[in-house]
Design a protein around this motif. Structure first.
Motif, PDB file in Angstrom:
ATOM      1  N   VAL A 174      -3.031   7.642 -12.543  1.00  0.00           N
ATOM      2  CA  VAL A 174      -3.545   8.979 -12.877  1.00  0.00           C
ATOM      3  C   VAL A 174      -2.601  10.043 -12.320  1.00  0.00           C
ATOM      4  N   LYS A 175      -2.125   9.824 -11.100  1.00  0.00           N
ATOM      5  CA  LYS A 175      -1.182  10.787 -10.509  1.00  0.00           C
ATOM      6  C   LYS A 175       0.095  10.887 -11.334  1.00  0.00           C
ATOM      7  N   THR A 176       0.585   9.749 -11.817  1.00  0.00           N
ATOM      8  CA  THR A 176       1.852   9.796 -12.550  1.00  0.00           C
ATOM      9  C   THR A 176       1.719  10.574 -13.862  1.00  0.00           C
ATOM     10  N   VAL A 177       0.549  10.446 -14.505  1.00  0.00           N
ATOM     11  CA  VAL A 177       0.343  11.199 -15.754  1.00  0.00           C
ATOM     12  C   VAL A 177       0.293  12.701 -15.460  1.00  0.00           C
ATOM     13  N   VAL A 178      -0.416  13.069 -14.396  1.00  0.00           N
ATOM     14  CA  VAL A 178      -0.487  14.487 -14.014  1.00  0.00           C
ATOM     15  C   VAL A 178       0.894  15.010 -13.641  1.00  0.00           C
ATOM     16  N   PHE A 179       1.636  14.233 -12.867  1.00  0.00           N
ATOM     17  CA  PHE A 179       2.981  14.665 -12.455  1.00  0.00           C
ATOM     18  C   PHE A 179       3.912  14.800 -13.665  1.00  0.00           C
ATOM     19  N   ALA A 180       3.771  13.900 -14.635  1.00  0.00           N
ATOM     20  CA  ALA A 180       4.606  13.989 -15.836  1.00  0.00           C
ATOM     21  C   ALA A 180       4.320  15.275 -16.603  1.00  0.00           C
ATOM     22  N   PHE A 181       3.045  15.634 -16.692  1.00  0.00           N
ATOM     23  CA  PHE A 181       2.693  16.893 -17.364  1.00  0.00           C
ATOM     24  C   PHE A 181       3.278  18.087 -16.604  1.00  0.00           C
ATOM     25  N   ILE A 182       3.167  18.055 -15.287  1.00  0.00           N
ATOM     26  CA  ILE A 182       3.690  19.167 -14.480  1.00  0.00           C
ATOM     27  C   ILE A 182       5.203  19.308 -14.687  1.00  0.00           C
ATOM     28  N   ILE A 183       5.924  18.206 -14.584  1.00  0.00           N
ATOM     29  CA  ILE A 183       7.394  18.265 -14.690  1.00  0.00           C
ATOM     30  C   ILE A 183       7.817  18.768 -16.065  1.00  0.00           C
ATOM     31  N   SER A 184       7.258  18.169 -17.115  1.00  0.00           N
ATOM     32  CA  SER A 184       7.716  18.518 -18.469  1.00  0.00           C
ATOM     33  C   SER A 184       7.308  19.936 -18.861  1.00  0.00           C
ATOM     34  N   GLN A 206       0.820  -1.214   0.000  1.00  0.00           N
ATOM     35  CA  GLN A 206       0.000   0.000   0.000  1.00  0.00           C
ATOM     36  C   GLN A 206       0.854   1.265   0.000  1.00  0.00           C
ATOM     37  N   SER A 207       1.922   1.257   0.786  1.00  0.00           N
ATOM     38  CA  SER A 207       2.794   2.444   0.835  1.00  0.00           C
ATOM     39  C   SER A 207       3.443   2.697  -0.521  1.00  0.00           C
ATOM     40  N   VAL A 208       3.900   1.618  -1.145  1.00  0.00           N
ATOM     41  CA  VAL A 208       4.587   1.752  -2.430  1.00  0.00           C
ATOM     42  C   VAL A 208       3.627   2.201  -3.530  1.00  0.00           C
ATOM     43  N   VAL A 209       2.466   1.548  -3.610  1.00  0.00           N
ATOM     44  CA  VAL A 209       1.525   1.832  -4.704  1.00  0.00           C
ATOM     45  C   VAL A 209       0.893   3.211  -4.550  1.00  0.00           C
ATOM     46  N   VAL A 230       5.719   7.681 -20.921  1.00  0.00           N
ATOM     47  CA  VAL A 230       6.752   6.829 -20.321  1.00  0.00           C
ATOM     48  C   VAL A 230       6.690   6.810 -18.791  1.00  0.00           C
ATOM     49  N   ASN A 231       6.216   7.884 -18.175  1.00  0.00           N
ATOM     50  CA  ASN A 231       6.222   7.939 -16.707  1.00  0.00           C
ATOM     51  C   ASN A 231       5.360   6.850 -16.064  1.00  0.00           C
ATOM     52  N   PRO A 232       4.130   6.569 -16.553  1.00  0.00           N
ATOM     53  CA  PRO A 232       3.368   5.451 -15.949  1.00  0.00           C
ATOM     54  C   PRO A 232       4.103   4.118 -16.051  1.00  0.00           C
ATOM     55  N   LEU A 233       4.833   3.896 -17.138  1.00  0.00           N
ATOM     56  CA  LEU A 233       5.581   2.644 -17.277  1.00  0.00           C
ATOM     57  C   LEU A 233       6.714   2.568 -16.251  1.00  0.00           C
ATOM     58  N   LEU A 234       7.396   3.695 -16.055  1.00  0.00           N
ATOM     59  CA  LEU A 234       8.472   3.728 -15.055  1.00  0.00           C
ATOM     60  C   LEU A 234       7.921   3.504 -13.648  1.00  0.00           C
ATOM     61  N   ILE A 235       6.771   4.092 -13.371  1.00  0.00           N
ATOM     62  CA  ILE A 235       6.191   3.948 -12.030  1.00  0.00           C
ATOM     63  C   ILE A 235       5.691   2.524 -11.809  1.00  0.00           C
ATOM     64  N   MET A 236       5.116   1.903 -12.843  1.00  0.00           N
ATOM     65  CA  MET A 236       4.699   0.498 -12.713  1.00  0.00           C
ATOM     66  C   MET A 236       5.912  -0.392 -12.413  1.00  0.00           C
ATOM     67  N   MET A 237       6.994  -0.132 -13.131  1.00  0.00           N
ATOM     68  CA  MET A 237       8.225  -0.886 -12.877  1.00  0.00           C
ATOM     69  C   MET A 237       8.716  -0.637 -11.449  1.00  0.00           C
ATOM     70  N   LYS A 242      -6.916  -3.851  -4.249  1.00  0.00           N
ATOM     71  CA  LYS A 242      -7.950  -3.122  -4.988  1.00  0.00           C
ATOM     72  C   LYS A 242      -7.313  -2.493  -6.224  1.00  0.00           C
ATOM     73  N   MET A 243      -7.865  -2.825  -7.380  1.00  0.00           N
ATOM     74  CA  MET A 243      -7.324  -2.283  -8.629  1.00  0.00           C
ATOM     75  C   MET A 243      -7.449  -0.765  -8.678  1.00  0.00           C
ATOM     76  N   TYR A 244      -8.408  -0.231  -7.944  1.00  0.00           N
ATOM     77  CA  TYR A 244      -8.615   1.222  -7.928  1.00  0.00           C
ATOM     78  C   TYR A 244      -7.368   1.956  -7.418  1.00  0.00           C
ATOM     79  N   ASP A 245      -6.645   1.337  -6.485  1.00  0.00           N
ATOM     80  CA  ASP A 245      -5.427   1.968  -5.959  1.00  0.00           C
ATOM     81  C   ASP A 245      -4.385   2.159  -7.068  1.00  0.00           C
ATOM     82  N   VAL A 246      -4.246   1.157  -7.931  1.00  0.00           N
ATOM     83  CA  VAL A 246      -3.293   1.262  -9.041  1.00  0.00           C
ATOM     84  C   VAL A 246      -3.765   2.319 -10.040  1.00  0.00           C
ATOM     85  N   TYR A 247      -5.070   2.335 -10.299  1.00  0.00           N
ATOM     86  CA  TYR A 247      -5.635   3.339 -11.202  1.00  0.00           C
ATOM     87  C   TYR A 247      -5.372   4.752 -10.678  1.00  0.00           C
TER      88      TYR A 247
END
Length: 246
Positions: free
Chosen positions: A191-201, A81-84, A142-149, A182-187
């Motif tokens: 979503v956060k990683t996509v938003v964060f990627a937009f913010i950073i870039s 839970q902490s990691v995801v 690419v950021n969601p793929l990196l975060i999944m890894m 719960k799959m919702y936690d991964v979802y």
């Protein structure tokens, strides 16, 4: 007032960036190139940090959960839970703000001070779309793929340190990782990683695109890109958590 000026200028840049591309083939090739470069530069450092991050989290759980009525599989559950939910999407994104973000700001900033951007505009090319749009799209892919890894390696790192140190059993840890999933936690995390990627870039591109001066100003723009990206990620994390988990 200076802060509001930069916010307005940032959104004006975004309006220019998201105009229709003049040549779709060129932009598609640029997105692929940026996707490859960002992934290649980030995958190793994300992998190393994720492994150790998961190991530390699981060990801390093991050392702090010594009450006999708390089952040992709680270590695996709490680590997952902490990691995801937090460590992988937020901490790794802040880390990438320091590597990918500074690279974007310095790259575009160097083109600005060497007048390459001016040359593009003289040739009739929309420089903001040409330079910034592929970076934003590629990083959001690419950021969601990196975060999944990162999530997978962090959970694996937690299991590995348990096996190596004997702090908890492999069976308890795996049972905890699989419990109450719960799959919702991964979802929510993706979503956060996509938003964060937009913010950073986009923020990094803004500071690089508006550099004026020489190499010293480029370095300053890179630093500002990391600082403001990290602060915006933390604030956005709070807002998204309230929206998705309340």
């Amino acid at each position: 007032m200076n802060f509001l000026y930069h916010i307005g200028k940032y959104f004006m840049m975004l309006r220019s960036v998201f105009q229709r591309p003049q040549n779709r083939k060129i932009y598609t090739r640029q997105i692929y190139t940026e996707f490859y470069n960002i992934g290649k530069e980030s995958v190793l450092i994300v992998a190393i940090i994720s492994l150790f991050m998961g190991a530390v989290v699981s060990l801390q759980m093991a050392f702090n959960i010594d009450f006999p009525f708390i089952p040992r599989y709680t270590i695996g559950f709490a680590t997952r839970q902490s990691v995801v939910l937090e460590f992988s999407p937020t901490l790794i994104s802040i880390l990438l703000a320091g590597t990918v973000g500074s690279s974007i700001a310095s790259g575009i900033g160097t083109m600005r001070v060497t007048e390459q951007i001016d040359a593009l505009e003289i040739m009739g090319v929309n420089s903001s779309t040409y330079l910034i749009l592929p970076k934003i799209v590629a990083f959001m892919l690419v950021n969601p793929l990196l975060i999944m890894m990162s999530m997978i390696l962090a959970v694996f790192g937690g299991w590995l340190i348990g096996v190596l140190t004997g702090a908890f059993t492999s069976g308890d840890y795996i049972y905890g990782v699989r419990s109450f999933f719960k799959m919702y936690d991964v979802y929510y995390a993706l979503v956060k990683t996509v938003v964060f990627a937009f913010i950073i870039s986009s923020i990094s591109a803004y500071f690089g695109y508006n550099v004026r001066g020489g190499s010293l100003e480029v370095a300053k723009a890179s630093t500002n890109a990391v600082i403001y990206s990290s602060i915006t990620i933390i604030i956005s994390n709070l807002v998204l958590t309230q929206l998705f988990l309340s």
